[in-house]
Design a protein around this motif. Sequence first.
Motif, PDB file in Angstrom:
ATOM      1  N   SER A 185      17.282   6.004 -51.619  1.00 30.49           N
ATOM      2  CA  SER A 185      17.813   5.400 -49.855  1.00 30.49           C
ATOM      3  C   SER A 185      18.213   6.755 -48.881  1.00 30.49           C
ATOM      4  O   SER A 185      19.134   6.264 -48.288  1.00 30.49           O
ATOM      5  CB  SER A 185      19.018   4.945 -49.995  1.00 30.49           C
ATOM      6  OG  SER A 185      20.231   5.432 -50.869  1.00 30.49           O
ATOM      7  N   ASP A 231      11.642  -1.912 -37.440  1.00 30.30           N
ATOM      8  CA  ASP A 231      12.263  -3.023 -38.263  1.00 30.30           C
ATOM      9  C   ASP A 231      13.218  -2.302 -38.792  1.00 30.30           C
ATOM     10  O   ASP A 231      13.195  -1.887 -39.424  1.00 30.30           O
ATOM     11  CB  ASP A 231      11.169  -3.230 -39.125  1.00 30.30           C
ATOM     12  CG  ASP A 231       9.777  -4.214 -38.855  1.00 30.30           C
ATOM     13  OD1 ASP A 231      10.719  -5.151 -38.066  1.00 30.30           O
ATOM     14  OD2 ASP A 231       9.048  -4.451 -38.818  1.00 30.30           O
ATOM     15  N   GLU A 260       9.962   5.237 -49.799  1.00 32.17           N
ATOM     16  CA  GLU A 260      10.836   3.564 -50.241  1.00 32.17           C
ATOM     17  C   GLU A 260      10.549   2.871 -49.570  1.00 32.17           C
ATOM     18  O   GLU A 260      10.027   1.533 -49.334  1.00 32.17           O
ATOM     19  CB  GLU A 260      12.136   3.821 -51.231  1.00 32.17           C
ATOM     20  CG  GLU A 260      12.448   2.480 -51.322  1.00 32.17           C
ATOM     21  CD  GLU A 260      12.078   1.658 -52.762  1.00 32.17           C
ATOM     22  OE1 GLU A 260      11.954   0.548 -52.446  1.00 32.17           O
ATOM     23  OE2 GLU A 260      11.197   2.277 -53.513  1.00 32.17           O
ATOM     24  N   GLY A 261      11.011   3.496 -48.099  1.00 35.59           N
ATOM     25  CA  GLY A 261      10.650   2.550 -47.139  1.00 35.59           C
ATOM     26  C   GLY A 261      12.001   1.533 -46.167  1.00 35.59           C
ATOM     27  O   GLY A 261      12.446   1.946 -47.276  1.00 35.59           O
ATOM     28  N   GLU A 270      12.872  -0.874 -46.542  1.00 36.07           N
ATOM     29  CA  GLU A 270      12.461  -1.723 -47.385  1.00 36.07           C
ATOM     30  C   GLU A 270      13.703  -2.370 -48.283  1.00 36.07           C
ATOM     31  O   GLU A 270      14.793  -2.961 -49.099  1.00 36.07           O
ATOM     32  CB  GLU A 270      11.687  -2.443 -48.535  1.00 36.07           C
ATOM     33  CG  GLU A 270      10.542  -3.028 -48.483  1.00 36.07           C
ATOM     34  CD  GLU A 270       9.927  -1.736 -47.320  1.00 36.07           C
ATOM     35  OE1 GLU A 270      10.314  -0.639 -48.340  1.00 36.07           O
ATOM     36  OE2 GLU A 270       8.986  -1.879 -46.835  1.00 36.07           O
ATOM     37  N   TRP A 271      14.853  -0.977 -48.696  1.00 35.79           N
ATOM     38  CA  TRP A 271      16.162  -1.473 -49.139  1.00 35.79           C
ATOM     39  C   TRP A 271      17.213  -1.814 -48.571  1.00 35.79           C
ATOM     40  O   TRP A 271      18.417  -1.725 -48.950  1.00 35.79           O
ATOM     41  CB  TRP A 271      16.428   0.011 -50.062  1.00 35.79           C
ATOM     42  CG  TRP A 271      17.290   1.046 -48.592  1.00 35.79           C
ATOM     43  CD1 TRP A 271      15.775   2.021 -48.521  1.00 35.79           C
ATOM     44  CD2 TRP A 271      17.982   1.455 -48.165  1.00 35.79           C
ATOM     45  NE1 TRP A 271      16.448   2.938 -47.632  1.00 35.79           N
ATOM     46  CE2 TRP A 271      17.740   2.381 -47.050  1.00 35.79           C
ATOM     47  CE3 TRP A 271      19.500   1.359 -48.104  1.00 35.79           C
ATOM     48  CZ2 TRP A 271      18.607   3.801 -46.865  1.00 35.79           C
ATOM     49  CZ3 TRP A 271      20.594   1.863 -47.634  1.00 35.79           C
ATOM     50  CH2 TRP A 271      20.095   2.761 -46.968  1.00 35.79           C
ATOM     51  N   SER A 279      16.251  -4.049 -45.428  1.00 30.35           N
ATOM     52  CA  SER A 279      16.055  -4.879 -44.454  1.00 30.35           C
ATOM     53  C   SER A 279      17.125  -6.407 -44.517  1.00 30.35           C
ATOM     54  O   SER A 279      17.015  -7.163 -43.486  1.00 30.35           O
ATOM     55  CB  SER A 279      14.509  -5.294 -45.319  1.00 30.35           C
ATOM     56  OG  SER A 279      14.429  -6.210 -46.655  1.00 30.35           O
TER      57      SER A 279
END
Length: 526
Positions: free
Chosen positions: A200, A244, A330-331, A333-334, A336
Amino acid sequence: MMKASDLLVRCLEEEGVEYVFGLPGEELEDLLFSLRESEITFIPVRHEQGAAFMADVHGRLTGEAGVCLATLGPGATNLITGVADAHLDKSPLVAITGQGGRERLHKESHQALDIVHMFEPVVKWNSQITDAETIPESVRKAFKLAEFEKPGATHLEFPEDVADEDVTASVLPTRPRVRRPDPDRDSLTRATDLVEAAESPLVLAGNGAVRTRAARRLRQLVEHVGMPVIATYMGKGAVSDRLDASLLTLNSGPVGEAASAMDRADCVIAVGYDIAEHDPKSWNPDRDKTVIHVDHEPAEVYEHYNPDVELVADISATLDELRERLDSVEGPEWCSGLRERIVEDVSRKPDADEPFSVKRTLPYLREAMADGDVLISDVGSHKMAIARHFPSYEPNTCIISNGLASMGIAVPGGIAADLALETNVVVATGDGGFLMNAAEIETATRLDLGFTIVVFNDDDYGLISEKQVEHTGEQFGTGLTNPDFVTFAESFGIEGHRPETWTAVKSTLEDAIASDEMVLVEIPLA
């Protein structure tokens, strides 16, 4: 052959100086008349602290050293707070102070203080000009060091007898700024390996990410890699809060969602981060995070900020290199869900019967301002709300002092911003900080400037009250009484408004910001 004061002014012209902010003084007589004959505009202000704050904000917004001027003794001591603010906020500034004749400096004399040594802790370099022939070197060095990364304040003392001398020296030409080299290969490889091994990873965008104009490269890196970004208060706008990936700033969100993302992050890429902005103990309390330091200077030595890798080089070049080496991870998203709650919180408008607050005023303020308009925050409880809840979309559009964090910067800062920029400028201040330099409204009207002053009035040093109540359950020594701010504004010949409903807050802010006039809007807090 020319007069020494004329030579100093010509050196300032060579450095590209447009404005000198200051107060006149007897010991500055020669220098002031030399400025009168130059292309530089001397702007007399109402207090030396205001002059230094103007130079401070000018430097921060433009990247070119702002210049402030004061006479000896109390003039110089009044100047020092703004100079110190520029020093800790890493804003390029050159301060010039007058001094009595050298024949009286070896003994006690009227208004004479050792200003050079007094300024020493709050500047990168300072010197007394004792030989008029050294003026070109002294001025060039003052500007070179003030503007070199990391930028900051420098100071020159100019005795009145030196100013009156004849001199044969000539102006020293400016040269392109010195640039740090690209990052070393081994450190880049180690940093890449650490990011790719992280579950992360997160970017912490600090003051340097805005100051070095590295924002475009940082946005490219974030979009390519897909990592979430949290800004420090002074790093707001380095990455657009519309992305985002943005979690706004440290402590943003209704219950500190951004802070929880910092808790979960196992690898932090700190870009242009100064620990004077925000104590790393708050986000790395257990010292268990992998930290990658990206900046022009090595990291400060501190147990809670002991980077695993230091990429000490040009920030933009370093970010380019990292982008080329890193694959998408990972982006965001962890985290979001955190962003959704943060955005919902900062954009929520108040109910009609909800008491006035800074936080709920900010959505209306944000809507009334274009992306490139500039908000300058004073220091106080309102600053904390702006830092956490005011989205910023472009670099250097939300100016917050969080190094020295001195009250009183907002109104002088608004003057500097309105002189330097074509965009709308809004000043947000509390009643406490506002009255510290409110006299500079006269300076603004004299210059025919037009910006909006928003005064959040709680009749208190509210941030201190909050902390006292948090620690002890009670408060002491913080209560204030204030003038009628609408009448106060009108006494300067500008509009004053005190809206009484949220609908009126919205329309008043929209009209004021769209106007080319000076307008003061008081928001009385519950």
